[in-house]
Motif scaffolding. Structure first.
Motif, PDB file in Angstrom:
ATOM      1  N   LEU A 101     101.881  33.041  14.121  1.00 46.14           N
ATOM      2  CA  LEU A 101     101.042  33.418  15.253  1.00 46.14           C
ATOM      3  C   LEU A 101     101.747  34.436  16.131  1.00 46.14           C
ATOM      4  N   GLU A 120      93.527  35.287   5.221  1.00 44.40           N
ATOM      5  CA  GLU A 120      94.380  36.402   5.637  1.00 44.40           C
ATOM      6  C   GLU A 120      93.607  37.652   6.035  1.00 44.40           C
ATOM      7  N   LEU A 169      94.382  27.353   7.830  1.00 43.52           N
ATOM      8  CA  LEU A 169      93.981  28.504   8.643  1.00 43.52           C
ATOM      9  C   LEU A 169      94.674  29.767   8.156  1.00 43.52           C
ATOM     10  N   MET A 170      95.974  29.670   7.896  1.00 48.03           N
ATOM     11  CA  MET A 170      96.746  30.842   7.527  1.00 48.03           C
ATOM     12  C   MET A 170      96.417  31.364   6.118  1.00 48.03           C
ATOM     13  N   TYR A 178      96.848  23.985  10.124  1.00 47.26           N
ATOM     14  CA  TYR A 178      97.473  25.302  10.315  1.00 47.26           C
ATOM     15  C   TYR A 178      97.653  26.014   8.976  1.00 47.26           C
ATOM     16  N   TYR A 183      89.586  37.791  10.677  1.00 50.52           N
ATOM     17  CA  TYR A 183      89.775  36.482  11.310  1.00 50.52           C
ATOM     18  C   TYR A 183      90.798  36.501  12.444  1.00 50.52           C
ATOM     19  N   GLN A 184      91.302  37.686  12.798  1.00 54.64           N
ATOM     20  CA  GLN A 184      92.333  37.766  13.835  1.00 54.64           C
ATOM     21  C   GLN A 184      91.918  37.147  15.158  1.00 54.64           C
ATOM     22  N   SER A 220      96.778  31.177  19.230  1.00 56.94           N
ATOM     23  CA  SER A 220      97.975  31.596  19.971  1.00 56.94           C
ATOM     24  C   SER A 220      97.828  31.296  21.452  1.00 56.94           C
ATOM     25  N   ARG A 264      92.874  33.586  15.051  1.00 54.60           N
ATOM     26  CA  ARG A 264      94.326  33.389  15.156  1.00 54.60           C
ATOM     27  C   ARG A 264      94.797  33.641  16.587  1.00 54.60           C
ATOM     28  N   ASP A 265      94.188  34.632  17.235  1.00 53.71           N
ATOM     29  CA  ASP A 265      94.548  34.909  18.628  1.00 53.71           C
ATOM     30  C   ASP A 265      94.198  33.733  19.530  1.00 53.71           C
TER      31      ASP A 265
END
Length: 609
Positions: free
Chosen positions: A308, A281, A277-278, A274, A285-286, A293, A289-290
């Motif tokens: 998230l 930015e 991944l974060m 995680y 890459y949204q 989620s 991240r979605d």
């Protein structure tokens, strides 16, 4: 081989050519060596006491000067730590092989910069796999040796056989090449946004997330030395790219399920994966991240999602959020989870912090149960009756309360709503149209009769269909149903224990106001007896008592009507002649219910005669 050499120009001691679009540094050096008559790039570099590798790249400006090339010519195509193009990242530079696409070389294209990236295993133009082993001599094609158009053994690169690449290999190669057309399928490239410069690092992160090493620690992957090694590294990404986004979400669910079940946050459950991944930015890459989620919304049972953004209702919800949705206190939910009455999970963190999570399906069940059971206010509103009439319905056993021990957990209402719907439907289905005066159901109360038992008897007869509604439309509530007055009075008559009349009965017989009759009874002017009437009291009048009253008194209002005048005029006349009235009741600023004795009227008539 039809590889273009472009125009050749002479610099001191060297024939030079300009780099071609997308050409790699080693590819350019091979072409430059060929122009100057060298069969092998290593022989050409030896002339300048150089060897292809990190030292050469670190000192590329000096190398330009030594060869007499235009300033910046080699710098623009050299790999670096922070390049503008993802394919020029030194971090992912191949050091042990120099693969080629035979089809590209046969078409006259140069050695591509993307081929130097160790995650690239395919030509995204021809959709064929890159080759880094000569099919004749079986040696690996290396950046430190080999010619411009032939292997060291003399076999032409353009004659290497082509092998079809898998879909995910082509996708990865296109992404690293910065192909926005492919990128739009997986990245958010809205508003003209380009494929991020760190796309190679991102793909490497995804691939390393599948790797398991001897120590059992994931993420620490070996740098691939050949195309075969690269294929092994990126093979798990077929799940991610060939079945996007479901494949990636499934991978994340696996990571969550494999994480610490006691963790109360996504960051702690997914750990370093995680955190890595974060670090990516870029808004592009949204979509990834979605996807995380969405996976967390179904599998994660803790409370904290980290950075998230929840995109849909989570399968596990905190007690605080569940309580807000249900409109009850979180403490009640926590207590029911502790007692095992409802499904849920409790975890502890820090010093005495307890986190309670409840599955979404359980919240739905609780919500539906609470909706099925009504409190008194909801029940009265549905039936369209008053509180007192509702109490009569309960006393008549037309409405039954469900004891707490027989209700589902967290249900406040004690009346099963379906039973009221069934009661209303059954009464409506008995509708029988008939002529005559009618009365609405919500007026069947103790104002109609003071005899409570008789009224309860009537309500029971309505529920069983003995007394049928005259009007009961589909959109009407029970309180709005109309019943025949004659049917109601008939049933009331069967229950009456005496011939006494209520104030309403007397009012109907005489045309007087029921309120005035009650007031005369209270004053003792009209003989009667008191009977309980809910929280207050009522009066019953025998026929003999009414006859005595009528032989003694005359209501002024009745006398005024008979003479075609007003009560106010008569009262003025009585006052002028000294005749006193009785039984008046104040109503605001006026008085009503005046009585005059018949004896006083007789005296008045005698005087007039």
């Amino acid at each position: 081989m039809s590889l273009r050499l472009c125009e050749v120009y002479e610099v001191p001691g060297l024939f030079a050519v300009p780099p071609l679009k997308g050409e790699s540094l080693i590819g350019y050096l091979r072409r430059l060596a060929h122009v100057n008559g060298y069969r092998d790039v290593s022989e050409f570099l030896t002339r300048f006491r150089r060897k292809y590798g990190r030292i050469l790249v670190e000192n590329i400006e000096h190398f330009e000067q030594e060869m007499g090339l235009e300033k910046g010519l080699l710098v623009a195509i050299s790999p670096s730590a922070k390049p503008e193009s993802p394919s020029l990242s030194w971090r992912f530079e191949r050091h042990h092989s120099d693969p080629i696409c035979p089809s590209c070389l046969a078409d006259g294209l140069p050695f591509q910069q993307t081929w130097r990236h160790y995650l690239v295993t395919a030509c995204h133009h021809h959709k064929t796999r890159l080759q880094d082993v000569c099919p004749v001599c079986k040696t690996t094609l290396r950046p430190t040796s080999g010619g411009f158009d032939k292997c060291r053994c003399g076999f032409s690169y353009s004659n290497f056989s082509g092998v079809a690449a898998k879909d995910h290999e082509v996708i990865i190669s296109a992404l690293i090449a910065g192909d926005s057309t492919v990128g739009k399928r997986f990245l958010d490239l809205a508003g003209g946004r380009q494929v991020p410069k760190d796309i190679g690092a991102f793909i490497n992160f995804l691939a390393s997330g599948f790797a398991q090493n001897r120590t059992g620690k994931s993420g620490k992957t070996q740098t691939p030395k050949s195309v075969a090694d690269s294929l092994e590294l990126i093979e798990p990404l077929a799940t991610v790219f060939d079945h996007w986004p479901n494949g990636f979400e499934e991978h994340v669910r696996g990571l969550i399920l494999a994480g610490n079940s006691e963790s109360n946050s996504v960051p702690s459950m997914l750990g370093s994966w995680y955190q890595r991944l974060m670090k990516f930015e870029d808004d592009a890459y949204q979509p990834f991240r979605d996807a995380v989620s969405r996976a967390a919304s179904t599998e994660f049972k803790g409370t904290y999602l980290g950075k998230l953004t929840p995109l849909q209702a989570r399968e596990w919800v905190s007690a605080k959020q569940a309580a807000k949705e249900l409109g009850i206190s979180a403490q009640r939910l926590v207590a029911e989870v502790q007692s095992g009455q409802i499904a849920g999970k409790q975890a502890h963190s820090g010093y005495g912090h307890r986190h309670t999570m409840i599955p979404r399906f359980e919240i739905s069940n609780i919500y539906l149960d609470r909706k099925r059971y009504w409190d008194g206010l909801q029940a009265r509103d549905y039936l369209g009756v008053t509180r007192k009439q509702f109490d009569l319905l309960r006393a008549s056993e037309l409405i039954h309360e469900v004891a707490a021990e027989y209700r589902p957990p967290l249900v406040d209402g004690c009346i099963y709503g379906e039973s009221l719907k069934e009661l209303t439907t059954n009464i409506r289905n008995c509708t029988k149209v008939q002529a005559g005066e009618t009365i609405p159901f919500n007026q069947l109360n103790l104002r109609r009769t003071t005899y409570r038992a008789a009224l309860m008897h009537v309500l029971q007869k309505i529920s069983t269909g003995v007394i049928k509604p005259v009007v009961a439309e589909e959109n009407m509530r029970l309180g709005e149903f109309h019943f025949s007055v004659s049917d109601i009075d008939r049933e009331l008559g069967t229950q009456r224990l005496s011939k006494d009349w209520t104030a309403n009965d007397v009012a109907k017989l005489t045309g007087w106001k029921a309120q005035a009759v009650t007031h005369w009874c209270k004053l003792g002017l009209l003989g009667s007896r008191k009977v309980p009437h809910g929280p207050s009291e009522s009066f019953l009048v025998r026929p003999q008592q009414l006859a005595i009253f009528q032989s003694e008194y005359m209501p002024v209002a009745t006398l005024a009507r008979s003479r075609g005048t007003t009560s106010r005029k008569l009262l003025s006349d009585f006052e002028s002649k000294g005749i006193e009235t009785h039984g008046a009741q104040m109503e605001g600023k006026t008085t009503r219910g005046h009585l005059v004795k018949l004896s006083d009227l007789a005296s008045l008539l005698s005087e007039a005669a």
